[in-house]
Scaffold this motif. Structure first.
Motif, PDB file in Angstrom:
ATOM      1  N   HIS A  77       0.797  -1.287   0.050  1.00  0.00           N
ATOM      2  CA  HIS A  77       0.011   0.014   0.050  1.00  0.00           C
ATOM      3  C   HIS A  77       0.939   1.279   0.098  1.00  0.00           C
ATOM      4  CE1 HIS A  77      -2.847  -3.187   1.352  1.00  0.00           C
ATOM      5  NE2 HIS A  77      -3.606  -2.110   1.012  1.00  0.00           N
ATOM      6  N   ALA A 100      -3.879  14.044  -1.727  1.00  0.00           N
ATOM      7  CA  ALA A 100      -4.507  13.020  -2.230  1.00  0.00           C
ATOM      8  C   ALA A 100      -4.562  13.095  -3.764  1.00  0.00           C
ATOM      9  CB  ALA A 100      -5.942  13.216  -1.867  1.00  0.00           C
ATOM     10  N   ALA A 146      -3.977   9.771   5.479  1.00  0.00           N
ATOM     11  CA  ALA A 146      -4.004  10.186   4.358  1.00  0.00           C
ATOM     12  C   ALA A 146      -4.660   9.305   3.341  1.00  0.00           C
ATOM     13  CB  ALA A 146      -2.748  10.584   3.539  1.00  0.00           C
ATOM     14  N   VAL A 147      -5.124   9.632   2.113  1.00  0.00           N
ATOM     15  CA  VAL A 147      -5.966   8.472   0.990  1.00  0.00           C
ATOM     16  C   VAL A 147      -4.855   7.727   0.770  1.00  0.00           C
ATOM     17  CG1 VAL A 147      -6.576   8.389  -1.377  1.00  0.00           C
ATOM     18  CG2 VAL A 147      -7.050  10.452   0.297  1.00  0.00           C
ATOM     19  N   GLN A 148      -5.288   6.474   0.873  1.00  0.00           N
ATOM     20  CA  GLN A 148      -4.608   5.350   0.688  1.00  0.00           C
ATOM     21  C   GLN A 148      -4.719   4.544  -0.404  1.00  0.00           C
ATOM     22  OE1 GLN A 148      -5.454   3.092   4.294  1.00  0.00           O
ATOM     23  NE2 GLN A 148      -5.248   4.854   5.579  1.00  0.00           N
ATOM     24  N   TYR A 149      -3.714   3.913  -1.201  1.00  0.00           N
ATOM     25  CA  TYR A 149      -3.972   3.248  -2.483  1.00  0.00           C
ATOM     26  C   TYR A 149      -3.219   1.836  -2.034  1.00  0.00           C
ATOM     27  CZ  TYR A 149      -4.327   7.781  -4.211  1.00  0.00           C
ATOM     28  OH  TYR A 149      -4.641   9.050  -4.697  1.00  0.00           O
ATOM     29  N   ARG A 184       4.817   7.184   0.085  1.00  0.00           N
ATOM     30  CA  ARG A 184       5.083   6.525   1.428  1.00  0.00           C
ATOM     31  C   ARG A 184       4.649   5.331   1.480  1.00  0.00           C
ATOM     32  NH1 ARG A 184       7.425   8.231   5.787  1.00  0.00           N
ATOM     33  NH2 ARG A 184       7.038  10.315   5.196  1.00  0.00           N
ATOM     34  N   ARG A 186      -2.157  -2.155   4.743  1.00  0.00           N
ATOM     35  CA  ARG A 186      -2.930  -0.903   4.518  1.00  0.00           C
ATOM     36  C   ARG A 186      -2.895  -0.408   6.096  1.00  0.00           C
ATOM     37  NH1 ARG A 186      -9.137   0.327   4.577  1.00  0.00           N
ATOM     38  NH2 ARG A 186      -9.056   2.333   2.979  1.00  0.00           N
ATOM     39  N   ALA A 216       0.331  16.839   2.924  1.00  0.00           N
ATOM     40  CA  ALA A 216      -0.487  15.610   2.565  1.00  0.00           C
ATOM     41  C   ALA A 216      -1.185  16.053   1.035  1.00  0.00           C
ATOM     42  CB  ALA A 216      -1.207  15.583   3.607  1.00  0.00           C
ATOM     43  N   THR A 260       0.791   6.022   0.270  1.00  0.00           N
ATOM     44  CA  THR A 260       0.109   7.141   0.219  1.00  0.00           C
ATOM     45  C   THR A 260       0.804   8.138  -0.449  1.00  0.00           C
ATOM     46  OG1 THR A 260       1.259   7.830   2.118  1.00  0.00           O
ATOM     47  CG2 THR A 260      -1.089   6.934   2.497  1.00  0.00           C
TER      48      THR A 260
END
Length: 131
Positions: free
Chosen positions: A75, A87, A106-109, A96, A101, A85, A77
Motif C-alpha cells: 500500500h 490525495a 491520508a488517502v491510501q492506495y 510513502r 493497509r 499531504a 500514500t
C-alpha cells in the motif's frame, strides 16, 4: 467536408503520437524516481505539452504502485514534495509505502489494485521486482 475530416483525423493522430508514454524517462518524457529513505520515494512524471492532465495523474499513480510492489510493500500514500499531504497524484509526488493497509491517515492506495486497473488501461504489466 471530407478533406476537413481527414485533416482533423490526421492532426489527432499526430498529436496522439506526441503524447508521453508510460516509460522510464528519456527525451520524450516518462517517469523517474529517487529514494528518500527506506519506504519513501520521490516519483516524477515528465510530459510533453500534448499530454493530458489525466494521463499524468494516471502515470503518477501507476509508477507509484509499481515501485511500491518492487520495494516489497503493498500500500502507499502520496504527499506533495513540500511535505504537505496530497490525495492528488501529479507530476511530482512523494510516495510513502506500507507493508499493510494503514488504519488511518491520508488517502491510501492498494498497489495491486492500482496496477490492475491502470495497467489494463495503458497495457502495462506491473512487476513485483525489477528485472
Amino acid at each position: 467536408m471530407k478533406t476537413r475530416l481527414a485533416f482533423i483525423l490526421a492532426s489527432a493522430a499526430l498529436l496522439a503520437g506526441c503524447a508521453t508514454e508510460y516509460q522510464p524517462h528519456n527525451s520524450e518524457g516518462g517517469y523517474s524516481e529517487a529514494p528518500i529513505e527506506p519506504g519513501v520515494w520521490r516519483v516524477k512524471i515528465a510530459s510533453t505539452p500534448y499530454t493530458l492532465q489525466q494521463q499524468i495523474q494516471d502515470f503518477s499513480l501507476l509508477r507509484s504502485a509499481e515501485l511500491t510492489l518492487q520495494q516489497g510493500y503493498s500500500h502507499f500514500t502520496l504527499a506533495a514534495p513540500d511535505g504537505k499531504a496530497s490525495a492528488q497524484p501529479g507530476p511530482d509526488v512523494v510516495v510513502r509505502m506500507f507493508k499493510q493497509r494503514p488504519k488511518e491517515g491520508a488517502v491510501q492506495y492498494d498497489a495491486r489494485a492500482v496496477c490492475s486497473q491502470l495497467g489494463t488501461r495503458y497495457e502495462v504489466t506491473c512487476r513485483d521486482r525489477p528485472q
